[in-house]
Design a protein around this motif. Structure first.
Motif, PDB file in Angstrom:
ATOM      1  N   ALA A 132     -25.625 -18.064   6.452  1.00  0.00           N
ATOM      2  CA  ALA A 132     -25.449 -16.712   5.910  1.00  0.00           C
ATOM      3  C   ALA A 132     -26.745 -16.262   5.225  1.00  0.00           C
ATOM      4  N   ILE A 170     -19.018 -14.511   0.838  1.00  0.00           N
ATOM      5  CA  ILE A 170     -18.317 -15.645   1.446  1.00  0.00           C
ATOM      6  C   ILE A 170     -17.568 -16.411   0.368  1.00  0.00           C
ATOM      7  N   VAL A 224     -17.244 -23.328  -1.821  1.00  0.00           N
ATOM      8  CA  VAL A 224     -16.808 -22.929  -0.488  1.00  0.00           C
ATOM      9  C   VAL A 224     -16.204 -24.116   0.248  1.00  0.00           C
ATOM     10  N   THR A 274     -23.873 -14.452   0.739  1.00  0.00           N
ATOM     11  CA  THR A 274     -23.480 -15.736   0.183  1.00  0.00           C
ATOM     12  C   THR A 274     -22.338 -15.553  -0.797  1.00  0.00           C
ATOM     13  N   GLY A 327     -29.251 -25.300   5.532  1.00  0.00           N
ATOM     14  CA  GLY A 327     -27.946 -25.908   5.303  1.00  0.00           C
ATOM     15  C   GLY A 327     -28.074 -27.408   5.114  1.00  0.00           C
ATOM     16  N   VAL A 383     -22.489 -23.121   6.335  1.00  0.00           N
ATOM     17  CA  VAL A 383     -22.099 -21.708   6.269  1.00  0.00           C
ATOM     18  C   VAL A 383     -23.047 -20.937   5.349  1.00  0.00           C
ATOM     19  N   ILE A 404     -11.710 -20.235  15.227  1.00  0.00           N
ATOM     20  CA  ILE A 404     -12.910 -21.011  14.925  1.00  0.00           C
ATOM     21  C   ILE A 404     -13.584 -21.462  16.213  1.00  0.00           C
ATOM     22  N   ILE A 441     -19.792 -28.523   5.699  1.00  0.00           N
ATOM     23  CA  ILE A 441     -19.419 -27.220   6.261  1.00  0.00           C
ATOM     24  C   ILE A 441     -19.894 -26.091   5.354  1.00  0.00           C
ATOM     25  N   GLY A 442     -19.660 -26.274   4.047  1.00  0.00           N
ATOM     26  CA  GLY A 442     -20.089 -25.240   3.109  1.00  0.00           C
ATOM     27  C   GLY A 442     -21.591 -25.020   3.170  1.00  0.00           C
TER      28      GLY A 442
END
Lengths: 335, 370
Positions: free
Chosen positions: A301, A320, A282, A317, A55, A297, A15, A293-294
């Motif tokens: 994406a 993931i 997620v 999406t 996001g 991400v 990470i 975080i989800g």
């Protein structure tokens, strides 16, 4: 955080490496070879930044969703409708008064009141019947969607931004060279930066409320063990009401934000419902940092996919989500 | 053939009022040894006769639009009923699986979009379409069974909307926004199966077949094990049953049924587009299954009939109240809310309670009922 590094050194390293590479890609000037391989840096930067902003918007919508779910085990599938309703109401307020900022408290109060009504009149009556609650919210979303279509019609609306938020701003990030060979810096719409900052502020405030205040303590205890909390004499119905009202209000506010930098039209409700679902799946149900975080991400994406593989951005999406489900069914930060 | 119940079937039947399908439909318990044909109650015979001779009285609109559509939606809702009622998994993917079947018929067989459609003969493209849809359902199931309860709803909903957006954006295979038109059933035995009467019998026949398949499977060892898994997965696992495999297999079976419904749906509309499996359609299937009742397979068809009647005739009713006739969704949504509020187990639940009430009251008049 420290626990995670100690427990999973390999994953932490991966990470950290990915983050470092990303940061380097954003900050460092790109060489000719890189521009040839990945396209122009400005395009990449724009994709990254819109991803982060999207996001932020997803986080605003999903935070309330995940909080409601975490505490009450109630999947509120009408959450997307609350988002859209908030957006429409915000549009009306801005149209009538001309003050963009005024829309936020008004919409928050109205949608939160609607949320309180829902919690008190509907969900309380079928406590513990998860499936039934879910179906009721589906019914509500059908009804709300049709009422909104009735009132506001099928066209799309955009909420007018105030002057001090429109226009671009220059970020101290190297985006390429202009014609004369000077270093050009990234110009990016101010409103999106404002949204990002607002989302971060709200996220941090939520984190502090959850972790440092008495109400937050009650909520966390309720997430862990509802019966035990009730047994200690806490009136958990009030906690439920507070959380549901807050979550609904957040969805309404997110509607104004989404209506300001995107648009509002029928169908947006399901789009944001889907986004919240995926973000929460997620990130892990009931976890605010997980939602952050989800959301990040999924937003990244979505936008990076849109730039580099336009047809399949939805599939990214989805991929993931599938990968997370396959390897960590409880979500990245779920328990 | 004796009338003894399959092991565990009746013993596992929960008391009245619990939302559990019993898996026993039509068979009168406790009767002497009879031929299977004698054990079918009179109501079913009457229903069969009414349905068989419907074309004699009903006009083409009723046959094709109302009943054809009812049977199709009923089949798709039936696949959801199988998963939810016998497997305990409320899956919102069934409409997408049906659309997948429909898309495959359009892609593999002939359609108006000649650049994409392969134009395979019917005996190849229909089984292939069902197979591909079942494989799709299996894959989704493999993901979804990792979760339980409301999580399953959320994940299948997310996959269903991903399917919708994917079909809308993909032009290479799914022809994007426009989809496929002129997808018609093959001219089999010299009959045009899109003619109202022929289509009525086709959809009726397939609906009965699917219904029978669900009733049959629910009584096979597999179906009984699946109901065991629904009631207590840990105990079933301890008994040596592979819980995950049973659940995934349920998705496959339900997927095949949904695919048949989807293919008929494409033939009825003669076209398919992403909107066929959009979120409103996905929710409609859940509404149908829940309004009908998830306890028994017949609920799916009852729900479908109510939905189709509402959908077909609500414009007239709404116009009578001087409302725009586009508000039928409001009506359907409100109706769904009322049903979920007052009778969570749908119309079948209402009927069962009514019957139970009648049974309770009768001893006062001195008449023995049960």
């Amino acid at each position: 955080m420290r626990d995670f590094i100690a427990k999973r050194p390999v994953w932490s390293a991966i990470i950290a490496l990915v983050l470092a590479v990303l940061l380097w890609l954003v900050l460092a000037p790109w060489t000719e070879a890189m521009e040839e391989a990945f396209g122009r840096k400005r395009v990449f930067l724009n994709a990254i930044f819109s991803g982060i902003t999207l996001g932020a918007l997803y986080f605003l919508v999903a935070a309330g969703f995940t909080l409601i779910f975490g505490l009450m085990r109630n999947v509120n599938l009408a959450h997307g409708s609350l988002y859209l309703l908030g957006g429409y109401l915000g549009f009306e307020v801005v149209e009538r008064t001309g003050y963009w900022l005024l829309a936020f408290p008004v919409v928050f109060i109205v949608i939160a009141a609607l949320g309180l009504l829902l919690q008190h009149q509907v969900f309380r009556r079928m406590e513990g019947e998860e499936l039934r609650q879910t179906m009721v919210t589906i019914g509500l979303s059908i009804v709300l969607a049709d009422i909104m279509l009735w009132i506001w019609g099928g066209q799309s609306y955009t909420i007018l931004l105030p002057d001090w938020l429109s226009g671009p701003m220059t970020l101290p990030i190297h985006s390429g060279y202009d014609r004369s060979g000077d270093v050009a810096y990234l110009r990016y719409p101010l409103v999106r930066i404002a949204i990002l900052v607002a989302a971060i502020v709200i996220g941090v405030a939520m984190w502090f409320t959850l972790n440092k205040s008495r109400l937050g303590m009650l909520i966390r205890a309720g997430v862990d063990d509802r019966e035990m909390l009730t047994a200690t004499g806490i009136r958990i119905q009030y906690v439920f009401l507070a959380v549901f009202g807050f979550g609904a209000g957040m969805a309404g506010i997110a509607g104004i934000v989404g209506g300001s930098f995107q648009s509002l039209s029928p169908g947006e409700d399901t789009r944001f419902l889907l986004a919240s679902l995926v973000v929460v799946i997620v990130g892990g149900m009931g976890s605010i940092p997980g939602a952050a975080i989800g959301a990040l991400v999924i937003g990244l994406a979505d936008q990076v996919g849109l730039v580099y593989a336009p047809t399949y951005s939805v599939v990214f999406t989805f991929l993931i989500m599938a990968v997370v489900l396959a390897f960590r069914p409880q979500g990245l930060l779920g328990r | 053939m004796t009338d003894t119940p399959p092991p565990g079937a009746r013993n596992a039947t929960p008391p009245a009022g619990a939302a559990r399908p019993s898996g026993q439909e039509g068979g009168a318990p406790g009767s002497e040894q009879k031929l299977w044909i004698e054990r079918i109650p009179a109501g079913w015979w009457a229903l069969a006769i009414v349905l068989l001779f419907m074309p004699a009285v009903a006009n083409n609109f009723w046959l094709f639009q109302v009943f054809g559509w009812t049977f199709i939606l009923g089949m798709i809702a039936l696949s959801l009923m199988f998963l939810a009622g016998y497997g305990g998994m409320v899956s919102l993917i069934q409409m997408s699986v049906a659309a997948m079947g429909g898309y495959m018929v359009a892609i593999l067989g002939p359609s108006g979009v000649e650049t994409i459609s392969l134009g395979l003969p019917w005996w190849l493209n229909i089984p292939l379409a069902i197979l591909i849809a079942a494989v799709f359902a299996t894959l989704v199931g493999a993901l979804a069974v990792r979760t339980e309860g409301i999580y399953t709803i959320m994940i299948t909903l997310a996959i269903a909307s991903a399917f919708f957006y994917f079909t809308r954006q993909n032009y290479g295979i799914f022809n994007g926004y426009t989809g496929f038109n002129l997808v018609v059933p093959p001219m089999l035995f010299g009959v045009d199966w899109r003619q109202p009467v022929a289509f009525y019998y086709l959809s009726l026949g397939l609906a009965v077949l699917c219904y029978a398949a669900v009733v049959y499977v629910s009584r096979t060892p597999f179906g009984l094990a699946l109901q065991g898994v629904r009631d207590n997965p840990r105990r079933m696992a301890a008994l040596g049953f592979n819980v995950t495999a049973h659940r995934i297999a349920a998705y496959t079976f339900a997927g095949a049924i949904a695919a048949i419904g989807g293919i008929l749906l494409v033939w009825q509309n003669s076209q398919i587009a992403p909107g066929t499996a959009g979120l409103p359609a996905v929710f409609d299937i859940l509404v149908i299954a829940v309004v009908g009742g998830l306890r028994r397979p017949s609920g799916a068809f009852i729900g479908a009939l109510i939905y189709v009647l509402l959908r077909t005739f609500s414009p007239d009713v709404l116009t009578a109240f001087e409302l725009s006739n586009e508000r039928f969704k409001l009506l359907i949504g409100l109706g769904f809310l009322v049903v979920v509020f007052f009778s969570p187990d749908g119309m079948l639940g209402l009927y069962d309670r009514w019957k139970a009430n009648r049974g309770r009251r009768d001893p006062l008049t001195g008449k023995e009922r049960e």
